[in-house]
Design a protein around this motif. Sequence first.
Motif, PDB file in Angstrom:
ATOM      1  N   THR A  63      10.261   1.235  14.325  1.00 30.61           N
ATOM      2  CA  THR A  63      10.253   0.129  13.377  1.00 30.61           C
ATOM      3  C   THR A  63       8.890   0.022  12.736  1.00 30.61           C
ATOM      4  O   THR A  63       7.881  -0.054  13.432  1.00 30.61           O
ATOM      5  CB  THR A  63      10.579  -1.188  14.094  1.00 30.61           C
ATOM      6  N   TYR A  64       8.869   0.022  11.450  1.00 27.34           N
ATOM      7  CA  TYR A  64       7.613  -0.194  10.725  1.00 27.34           C
ATOM      8  C   TYR A  64       7.702  -1.523  10.027  1.00 27.34           C
ATOM      9  O   TYR A  64       8.703  -1.820   9.371  1.00 27.34           O
ATOM     10  CB  TYR A  64       7.404   0.891   9.673  1.00 27.34           C
ATOM     11  N   ARG A  65       6.678  -2.311  10.159  1.00 29.48           N
ATOM     12  CA  ARG A  65       6.630  -3.566   9.428  1.00 29.48           C
ATOM     13  C   ARG A  65       5.380  -3.530   8.566  1.00 29.48           C
ATOM     14  O   ARG A  65       4.277  -3.697   9.062  1.00 29.48           O
ATOM     15  CB  ARG A  65       6.604  -4.747  10.391  1.00 29.48           C
ATOM     16  N   LEU A  66       5.579  -3.264   7.320  1.00 30.08           N
ATOM     17  CA  LEU A  66       4.437  -3.112   6.425  1.00 30.08           C
ATOM     18  C   LEU A  66       4.187  -4.423   5.684  1.00 30.08           C
ATOM     19  O   LEU A  66       5.119  -5.112   5.291  1.00 30.08           O
ATOM     20  CB  LEU A  66       4.705  -1.995   5.414  1.00 30.08           C
ATOM     21  N   THR A  67       2.942  -4.712   5.511  1.00 26.75           N
ATOM     22  CA  THR A  67       2.616  -5.928   4.780  1.00 26.75           C
ATOM     23  C   THR A  67       2.752  -5.672   3.283  1.00 26.75           C
ATOM     24  O   THR A  67       2.599  -4.561   2.812  1.00 26.75           O
ATOM     25  CB  THR A  67       1.163  -6.341   5.055  1.00 26.75           C
ATOM     26  N   ARG A 111       0.864  -1.164   0.000  1.00 27.71           N
ATOM     27  CA  ARG A 111       0.000   0.000   0.000  1.00 27.71           C
ATOM     28  C   ARG A 111       0.904   1.218   0.000  1.00 27.71           C
ATOM     29  O   ARG A 111       1.611   1.472   0.967  1.00 27.71           O
ATOM     30  CB  ARG A 111      -0.896   0.000   1.223  1.00 27.71           C
ATOM     31  N   ALA A 158       0.760   3.619   2.872  1.00 28.80           N
ATOM     32  CA  ALA A 158       1.375   3.225   4.133  1.00 28.80           C
ATOM     33  C   ALA A 158       2.857   3.514   4.095  1.00 28.80           C
ATOM     34  O   ALA A 158       3.434   4.005   5.062  1.00 28.80           O
ATOM     35  CB  ALA A 158       1.127   1.753   4.376  1.00 28.80           C
ATOM     36  N   GLU A 206      10.281 -18.028   1.599  1.00 30.13           N
ATOM     37  CA  GLU A 206       9.304 -19.051   1.248  1.00 30.13           C
ATOM     38  C   GLU A 206       9.080 -19.919   2.468  1.00 30.13           C
ATOM     39  O   GLU A 206       9.991 -20.209   3.226  1.00 30.13           O
ATOM     40  CB  GLU A 206       9.834 -19.892   0.085  1.00 30.13           C
ATOM     41  N   GLY A 207       7.840 -20.316   2.619  1.00 26.21           N
ATOM     42  CA  GLY A 207       7.526 -21.150   3.760  1.00 26.21           C
ATOM     43  C   GLY A 207       7.168 -20.352   4.992  1.00 26.21           C
ATOM     44  O   GLY A 207       6.640 -20.877   5.945  1.00 26.21           O
ATOM     45  N   LYS A 208       7.463 -19.093   4.929  1.00 25.73           N
ATOM     46  CA  LYS A 208       7.048 -18.250   6.059  1.00 25.73           C
ATOM     47  C   LYS A 208       5.712 -17.615   5.709  1.00 25.73           C
ATOM     48  O   LYS A 208       5.479 -17.228   4.568  1.00 25.73           O
ATOM     49  CB  LYS A 208       8.087 -17.158   6.314  1.00 25.73           C
ATOM     50  N   SER A 209       4.885 -17.508   6.719  1.00 25.04           N
ATOM     51  CA  SER A 209       3.542 -17.034   6.412  1.00 25.04           C
ATOM     52  C   SER A 209       3.507 -15.522   6.269  1.00 25.04           C
ATOM     53  O   SER A 209       2.559 -14.965   5.759  1.00 25.04           O
ATOM     54  CB  SER A 209       2.584 -17.467   7.510  1.00 25.04           C
ATOM     55  N   LYS A 210       4.541 -14.840   6.718  1.00 25.29           N
ATOM     56  CA  LYS A 210       4.476 -13.387   6.708  1.00 25.29           C
ATOM     57  C   LYS A 210       5.497 -12.800   5.747  1.00 25.29           C
ATOM     58  O   LYS A 210       6.644 -13.233   5.710  1.00 25.29           O
ATOM     59  CB  LYS A 210       4.754 -12.850   8.108  1.00 25.29           C
TER      60      LYS A 210
END
Lengths: 376, 344
Positions: free
Chosen positions: A58-62, A4, A7, A38-42
């Motif tokens: 800290t920003y953790r943006l999807t 986004r 964001a 890979e294999g990680k859900s996030k």
Amino acid sequence: MSNRFKALLSVFKARVGDPSRERDTAVERAEITVEDEEGKSKSRFTIRIICRHGVIKTYRLTFEAIPPMHALFVKANANNMWSISSRTLRDFVEHFGPGTEQLDIYSEDGRVSLTSYTEKIMSGNEILKQPLHTSIAIDSLEFAEFSVEELLHIVISVKDFKSIITHAGITSTIVKACYSRPASPMQLTYSDDGILSEFILMTIGEVRGGSATPAPNAPRAGPKRQASRQPVATASASKRATPAEMPPPPPRSASMRELSKTRDVRPSPPPPQPSIPSDALFMPRADDDNDKMWDPVNQEDDDDDMLLWGQGGGENDATVNSTRTQHGVTPSMNSFQSNMSREALDRQLAPTQRLPPTQKLSQARPFHRIKGMFDD
Amino acid sequence: MSALAEPGNGAPIFKAVSSSARQLFQLLNCIRFSPKAQVQISNEGLRFSVEESRVMQGIVFLDKALFTTFNCTLPEAEPPEDDQDQDPVAPDLPIFTISLAALLETLQIFGAADAAGSRFSKSDNDGYGSNIRRDRPNAFSNQALGAAGICRLSYYGVGEPFSIILEESGVTTTCNLNTYEPESPEEIPLDRSAIQVKIIMQARWLFDAVAELSSTSPSRLDITAFPSAPYLSLSASGHLGSATVEFSKGRELLETFTVAEKWTQSYKFDMVKAAADAMRLASKVSFRGDEQGVLSMQFMVEVEGGSISFVDFRLVPFIREEDDEDDEDEYEESQESESNQDQN
């Protein structure tokens, strides 16, 4: 990678006024990392901003991984070129009437006219949009370089142009515009302090008969190299640049279509050339609707094009021809557009090849519906 | 004279004069998140308290030192008790509810809110006004220039209006605010004997952190205090991602830091943000959390004139369940990565 954008912007936007803020929270450095294993859900786009006194933000943006979109621009085709100081251009742009939508650029007798206008739109007796024209005439000497075909009208979106020039005008730099003819993309570039900005704008305008094989009369125009419009072509293709070897140069419009086609269906492309991606604008798109807009439009007259191409090319066209032969075998290219495993192709293809070129876009769309890249 | 002042004609039970309506405005503006405030008058000063859904409470105490004259004639119903009972918790202190919005509107009628009001409309570009200290003493304020008017407050008794008279350069504004029956006056309980976290820090760092986190438009704010680095962390997550602010160098940032063990609580972000005005105005904040997670933020505000006032907020946390969302996610994630490693 689609994020986004808002964001992401909001992370940095609040810091625009930083100098006036108190020193205690001044930013020392920022670290950006991408987590996408890979294999990680996030999947996270992480920005760590380290401020004084050990304050760490800290920003953790999807985000989600999506195939990138590219608008293609073939520089070799762009035989019209001008460049001008960004500050000067910004001063001109300020005069464009508010609410105007299109910008027409043309030159005549050493005068360059920039006309921003809105066309009148009526619905029954109701006037939905009032017509408005603002014209600025500039001596072509104001430009650092100017080599444009006389009386070639090219029309772009005012909003996009304004946004770009406003950005370019922040620093004193040189804005360079390259384009070929109406309905083909225009490229605007400028760079400053390690930031290279490149925009590809769709253009519209009357496609006059003469402009199909444009012949810029300005003396500063570089040599025309029609044949090298194949950006991913290997060395053999660039040899075709000498027009003498091609008895009848194919009409440009046809070859454009040709180009889009070869690009679409090439199943095993030549290895990507590292210098090519810089010609392409990286344009992530969130929804599929937009993808369709970039699809090539004309796909019926394949055979004619192939014929033309086959006749026109000499031995040097071997690579191109071979790929086209494979095209015959490949199923319809629509399947590629919509549902073929894009990712698989992405791995094979060079960035510039992943999506069809946009040369034909505007022809398929009514002029007044061209929408800008930038929001209001 | 009867114990209760005769409505309208007897002497008021409370009368105070302040030379700066702006001071009062600044302090009361910190708790404007609720439209109604409960006022309690005592010999020591005026106590304004507001609350939101019984989850957040804001208290401003206007000490009598803020006023040039302060007269409080408490009802003399039981004189013998009154003699002993000089402390402010006397049971029959005048208490009533007024509209805080109307009070604030009145106090700034001569422009006391210049700086505060512009915050909402004007951009932050002008170098002087946009400074985070904009609400602090200003050499060009009316107060400092000696041009300020005066503000008189008075209250006659139960059922009578709370009246404010503002005078400034010959113009007088009289405002009578209706008073209402007080609502439940109970405080959100903070167990002082079971304080688990106590931090004193610069209020603007807290303000900066909250402002930073609001960019993700979160609904919940997680506050975690650790006995070692990163000491204090505020984090919030919205649907676009999450943001965390850590105060990793405890000694430089945190004046007092007393945390026995890791303490994590979640609060409604909007409520914490409602205290932003106080964070901006205050110089220091004392940040305390008890066993139940009740959070107390006590802001020390230096108003014009150099005296110190306090603005208090108390917040009730979200109930934390054992299988809290994030923990669960992390747990799953770690399980997942473990199983991946196993496969590899």
